[in-house]
Design a protein around this motif. Structure first.
Motif, PDB file in Angstrom:
ATOM      1  N   ILE A  66      38.522  30.937  49.422  1.00 20.95           N
ATOM      2  CA  ILE A  66      39.397  32.146  48.874  1.00 20.95           C
ATOM      3  C   ILE A  66      40.723  31.886  49.785  1.00 20.95           C
ATOM      4  CG2 ILE A  66      39.713  34.485  48.345  1.00 20.95           C
ATOM      5  CD1 ILE A  66      36.947  34.668  47.640  1.00 20.95           C
ATOM      6  N   THR A  69      42.870  29.242  48.638  1.00 16.77           N
ATOM      7  CA  THR A  69      43.488  29.304  47.027  1.00 16.77           C
ATOM      8  C   THR A  69      44.668  30.352  47.368  1.00 16.77           C
ATOM      9  OG1 THR A  69      41.316  29.358  46.130  1.00 16.77           O
ATOM     10  CG2 THR A  69      42.953  30.317  44.906  1.00 16.77           C
ATOM     11  N   VAL A  70      44.530  31.526  48.443  1.00 16.84           N
ATOM     12  CA  VAL A  70      45.452  32.435  48.666  1.00 16.84           C
ATOM     13  C   VAL A  70      46.660  31.564  49.152  1.00 16.84           C
ATOM     14  CG1 VAL A  70      46.198  34.313  49.822  1.00 16.84           C
ATOM     15  CG2 VAL A  70      44.040  34.203  48.754  1.00 16.84           C
ATOM     16  N   LYS A 104      43.168  30.270  38.808  1.00 15.20           N
ATOM     17  CA  LYS A 104      42.540  30.101  40.199  1.00 15.20           C
ATOM     18  C   LYS A 104      41.632  31.102  40.542  1.00 15.20           C
ATOM     19  CE  LYS A 104      45.734  27.312  42.002  1.00 15.20           C
ATOM     20  NZ  LYS A 104      45.486  26.110  42.822  1.00 15.20           N
ATOM     21  N   ALA A 105      41.632  32.347  39.834  1.00 15.96           N
ATOM     22  CA  ALA A 105      40.536  33.163  40.204  1.00 15.96           C
ATOM     23  C   ALA A 105      39.146  32.845  39.420  1.00 15.96           C
ATOM     24  CB  ALA A 105      40.801  34.740  39.747  1.00 15.96           C
ATOM     25  N   MET A 111      35.341  34.898  43.989  1.00 16.38           N
ATOM     26  CA  MET A 111      36.660  35.476  43.847  1.00 16.38           C
ATOM     27  C   MET A 111      36.521  36.680  42.848  1.00 16.38           C
ATOM     28  SD  MET A 111      40.449  34.276  43.527  1.00 16.38           S
ATOM     29  CE  MET A 111      40.421  33.345  45.085  1.00 16.38           C
ATOM     30  N   LEU A 114      42.739  38.105  41.862  1.00 16.52           N
ATOM     31  CA  LEU A 114      43.904  37.720  42.461  1.00 16.52           C
ATOM     32  C   LEU A 114      44.947  38.643  42.302  1.00 16.52           C
ATOM     33  CD1 LEU A 114      43.759  33.630  42.649  1.00 16.52           C
ATOM     34  CD2 LEU A 114      44.128  35.013  44.545  1.00 16.52           C
ATOM     35  N   TYR A 171      39.332  41.826  51.308  1.00 15.83           N
ATOM     36  CA  TYR A 171      40.501  41.242  50.705  1.00 15.83           C
ATOM     37  C   TYR A 171      41.098  40.349  51.704  1.00 15.83           C
ATOM     38  CZ  TYR A 171      40.681  45.338  47.548  1.00 15.83           C
ATOM     39  OH  TYR A 171      40.231  46.099  46.548  1.00 15.83           O
ATOM     40  N   GLY A 189      43.686  37.843  47.840  1.00 12.09           N
ATOM     41  CA  GLY A 189      42.351  37.584  47.084  1.00 12.09           C
ATOM     42  C   GLY A 189      41.190  38.514  47.408  1.00 12.09           C
TER      43      GLY A 189
END
Length: 745
Positions: A66, A69-70, A104-105, A111, A114, A171, A189
């Motif tokens: 995550i 990704t963020v 993405k989420a 996750m 987002l 978070y 995220g």
């Protein structure tokens, strides 16, 4: 019977012997039961620790997924939306951004959502709803932590319940800055903690097992078997807190505050995150097998006691004694075999650890060598009737690269060789100097290496390959003693045995010796550690980072060679290890190391692509002089105008002074400023400049995100010259086409 016992002395002796044997039997039974109990608990604890380490690693990777990704979303936000908080807030109406966040989420099961948050704490874009609902998140801890300062890393919030779903969540937030470094917004995220409960449910669970995830202060976040009413409750234990503070792991037996069961518990804190993973089993389930064994053993002891008391089963008693002896011999044999297996395993681990360290350092050099050879040979093949000076220059570059490759290959072969000692006259000053490059690659750039050699040192009688291994072992020990960097000094001098101080092996015979001292500027060792430093398997390093055989192997080499070893160390002042090796008989020095043959260099014979008539200059950035010389010659031969730079700083200066540069070709791994750092700095001032980054396979993962930007292409070493020229031609004709990672090169 009583009268017989009073009158018959042999019977009294037999009775006393029977009572004594009964006591011994009872005591032995109790000892066996106690030992089995301890082994059962130890085995269970080892299994819990192993499973706990695996779950902790999986949990850390889940959160890191995550985090990545963020971070990726934060880096992909367009520049026009970063210019100000108002520009960032305009993403509220961008449905394409919503679709990207949603995709993405959905790619990560852990996750929950987002979101993008404006500089004033209001929700801008949200994966669950478009347009995003009006929510004020300015009181959340991640907003307060990132509002006024940029830690340049992700922030993991404390556990909280979602305002939308009421589920417990974590978070992960990253700050998005405007060009002046101010806050433009946040990318957040949401980690769904129920994911971990579902994951624990999917494991093959033995009866009585429990898996749980905790915040570092003792707040329960997820558990299986599930206990929904206990999520968010804080339950601390001073023993666990103390052990976690010291080593990051804990193991104990306690009464669970969650289900009230007596449990054996293993706890491990996640790397880089304030989270703790716990694995436990009920004490009753763990000891169930031992209890059944205890019943069998106790029953057998009772039968034997009855047999001894009645004096009727003498043969059974003899058989029992025979079986006991046999069992003891079997256990001893198994213990010896287990010890031998463990020693061999430790030796293999140590060898693999050293080889792994060598591989990372040598890989980059081999890529550069192959690039230089390939470029030079390309010139010879493509040039046809070259002038004599140019041909000699290309051949000289290729020859130098091949010689360096042969030297590195010889170092690897010398290190990996396993054989009996083959002592020979060795110039240890030259031997140490020849190991300098290998030591630099192994120790890393944070440690400076200094070599002091007396030119009048006579040759020593020692196995050169084993000496290389001993020197490398001492260098690695010194590196571990200097985690923040320092200086490693290797001194080679001549010493008669009469001037040697105390501390040298008493087996030294009178005569001349060559002294090789390896001195570091690390933390040093206290006296009680120094006294045991050469003991086999003695180590002060954490588990998995040292075998305790390094100094004992060096000591064995010096002793077998007829020399000795001396250790000097003081806390805070570093450590010095001196090897004393006997002088060789009066003979000529051995020859230098033979050059190892290298494989055929790859070459290409394709015709060069036509150069556009309006071609601009190429800026070639490469810290390796051989590679830079070869590539510049290839590009010049293809009709391209080339400017050269040996570092990122020099390249920036050339770009500022010359607006006519049309393509940037840069190496990735360079001291100081890497190729990726240079590219990011250049793109701020010249966004449309095409960039080709040439790198080894080790850095490809680091460059994946950068390679997705328009006008940037990632190329892998060694790259054929014709392919490099083709990419440059493409970039000159259409800069937008030069993008993406060239995985196949």
């Amino acid at each position: 019977m009583l009268r017989l016992l009073k009158e018959n002395r042999p019977l009294q002796r037999i009775g006393a012997l029977g009572i004594g044997l009964l006591a011994v039997l009872c005591g032995g039974t109790a000892m066996v039961l106690d030992r089995l109990h301890g082994e059962t608990v130890t085995e269970a604890m080892l299994g819990l620790r192993t499973l706990n380490a695996s779950l902790a690693e999986q949990t850390a990777r889940t959160i890191e997924g995550i985090d990545l990704t963020v971070s990726g979303i934060a880096e992909q936000i367009p520049l026009e939306n970063r210019r100000s908080p108002e520009a960032f807030s305009r993403l509220r109406t961008d449905r394409q951004v919503y679709e990207i966040l949603k995709a993405k989420a959905s790619s990560l099961p852990q996750m929950e959502a987002l979101s993008l948050i404006a500089a004033d704490g209001t929700l801008v874009n949200f994966t669950r709803q478009f347009p995003a609902p009006v929510l004020d998140l300015s009181q959340r801890d991640y907003y307060l932590a990132l509002k006024d300062a940029d830690p340049r890393r992700a922030y993991l919030s404390r556990p909280t319940q979602s305002l939308i779903t009421r589920e417990w969540t974590l978070y992960i937030a990253r700050r998005v800055n405007d060009p002046d470094g101010g806050l433009a917004g946040l990318v957040v995220g949401v980690i769904r903690l129920s994911y971990f409960e579902q994951f624990y449910r999917s494991l093959h669970v033995t009866p009585g097992s429990g898996f749980s995830l905790w915040w570092r202060d003792g707040m329960l976040l997820a558990r299986f078997p599930p206990t929904p009413d206990r999520i968010g409750i804080v339950a601390t234990d001073p023993i666990i807190d103390s052990q976690l503070s010291q080593s990051g792991t804990a193991a104990t037996t306690l009464k669970s505050s969650i289900d009230g069961e007596d449990r054996i518990l293993s706890v491990q804190q996640l790397r880089n995150y304030p989270l703790v993973v716990a694995v436990s089993r009920t004490r009753g389930e763990i000891l169930a097998r031992w209890e059944s064994q205890a019943v069998v053993i106790a029953a057998a002891g009772l039968v034997s006691a009855v047999a001894l008391a009645l004096m009727l089963w003498a043969m059974a008693r003899q058989f029992l004694a025979y079986e006991t002896a046999n069992r003891a011999l079997g256990e001893r044999r198994q213990a010896v075999e287990a010890r031998d297996e463990a020693e061999e395993h430790v030796r293999q681990l140590q060898k693999m650890e050293a080889l792994g360290q060598l591989t990372g350092g040598v890989a980059h050099d081999f890529n550069n060598l192959l690039q230089a050879v390939r470029s030079s040979l390309h010139m010879l093949e493509a040039g046809g009737e070259l002038r004599g000076a140019e041909s000699r220059q290309a051949l000289e570059v290729a020859s130098q690269a091949v010689d360096r490759g042969a030297t590195l290959t010889q170092h690897l072969l010398a290190f990996a060789r396993r054989q009996r000692l083959a002592p020979a006259p060795v110039d240890l000053g030259a031997q140490v100097a020849g190991m300098a490059t290998l030591l630099e690659r192994t120790l890393g750039g944070a440690i400076r290496i200094r070599i002091d050699r007396d030119p009048d040192v006579p040759p020593a009688l020692v196995d050169p390959h084993q000496f290389d291994i001993a020197l490398l072992n001492l260098a690695i020990n010194a590196r571990d003693a200097m985690p923040d960097g320092g200086t490693l000094t290797v001194t080679v001098s001549s010493l008669p045995v009469g001037t040697v101080g105390e501390g040298i092996s008493p087996a030294l015979a009178p005569g001349g010796y060559v002294a090789v001292t390896v001195r570091d500027s690390g933390a040093g060792m206290p006296a009680h550690v120094l006294a045991r430093a050469c003991d086999p398997f003695f180590t002060t390093k954490p588990v998995g980072q040292g075998s305790g055989l390094g100094l004992s192997m060096v000591h064995g080499l010096t002793a077998q060679s007829g020399g000795g070893i001396r250790l000097e160390s003081h806390p805070g002042l570093g450590t010095a290890v001196t090897l004393y090796l006997p002088n060789a008989p009066a003979k000529s020095l051995p020859g230098s190391r033979a050059d190892a043959p290298v494989g055929p260099a790859a070459s290409t014979g394709t015709d060069p692509l036509p150069v556009p008539s309006d071609a601009l200059r190429i800026l070639l950035v490469e810290d390796d002089a051989l590679v830079r010389m070869a590539n510049a010659a290839v590009l010049d031969e293809a009709g391209l105008m080339v400017s050269e730079a040996a570092s990122g700083e020099e390249a920036l200066a050339l770009l500022e002074a010359d607006e006519g540069i049309g393509v940037l070709v840069t190496d990735f791994a360079m001291p100081g400023m890497t190729g990726a750092d240079l590219t990011r700095l250049v793109r701020r001032h010249r966004p449309g400049l095409p960039v080709l980054i040439v790198t080894g396979y080790a850095e490809k993962a680091v460059l994946q995100d950068l390679g997705r930007e328009p006008g940037i292409r990632i190329l892998s070493k060694p790259i054929p010259p014709s392919t490099l020229i083709g990419h440059i031609m493409t970039a000159l004709r259409d800069p937008r086409a030069a993008m993406g990672a060239d995985i196949g090169c």
